[in-house]
Design a protein around this motif. Sequence first.
Motif, PDB file in Angstrom:
ATOM      1  N   ARG A 195       0.816  -1.260   0.015  1.00  0.00           N
ATOM      2  CA  ARG A 195      -0.053  -0.076   0.099  1.00  0.00           C
ATOM      3  C   ARG A 195       0.906   1.227  -0.063  1.00  0.00           C
ATOM      4  NH1 ARG A 195      -3.401  -2.998   3.512  1.00  0.00           N
ATOM      5  NH2 ARG A 195      -2.298  -2.174   5.296  1.00  0.00           N
ATOM      6  N   ARG A 223       1.044   4.018  -2.947  1.00  0.00           N
ATOM      7  CA  ARG A 223       0.863   5.484  -2.710  1.00  0.00           C
ATOM      8  C   ARG A 223       2.159   6.474  -3.058  1.00  0.00           C
ATOM      9  NH1 ARG A 223      -0.529   7.855   3.328  1.00  0.00           N
ATOM     10  NH2 ARG A 223       1.375   6.842   3.673  1.00  0.00           N
ATOM     11  N   ILE A 272      -4.515   4.660   1.827  1.00  0.00           N
ATOM     12  CA  ILE A 272      -4.096   3.482   2.236  1.00  0.00           C
ATOM     13  C   ILE A 272      -4.595   2.802   3.606  1.00  0.00           C
ATOM     14  CG2 ILE A 272      -2.299   3.498   0.594  1.00  0.00           C
ATOM     15  CD1 ILE A 272      -0.548   3.900   3.215  1.00  0.00           C
ATOM     16  N   VAL A 317      -7.119  -0.194  -1.104  1.00  0.00           N
ATOM     17  CA  VAL A 317      -6.468   1.096  -1.468  1.00  0.00           C
ATOM     18  C   VAL A 317      -7.345   2.043  -2.516  1.00  0.00           C
ATOM     19  CG1 VAL A 317      -4.457   2.098  -2.838  1.00  0.00           C
ATOM     20  CG2 VAL A 317      -4.150  -0.251  -1.451  1.00  0.00           C
TER      21      VAL A 317
END
Length: 100
Positions: free
Chosen positions: A23, A27, A47, A57
């Motif tokens: 995650r 990002r 996230i 997500v």
Amino acid sequence: MVKHIILWQLKEEFSPEQKAEIREGIREHLEALVGKVPGLLKVSVYIDPLETSNADVMLDCTLESKEALEGYAQHPDHVAAADTYVRPFTAGRVCMDFEV
């Protein structure tokens, strides 16, 4: 302007620790596309879903136009980020694009 919203589910085979790393990688690399992709105004990647969520997500992008969205989808930096940090780890994807 156009909003581009995606929800992903990560593959079940990953441990909670691996999912946290995945995650964060998603990002970091998707938010870094602002300033590289023409017409991409803002990217926010969420996230930390609540336990009531069925997605891991969420991507929330703001683009200048539908044409900018088409360019984003094909831009080499976006394709590289998606192919490296998203697609290998996700099992499901839902997308909604709309004008604002």
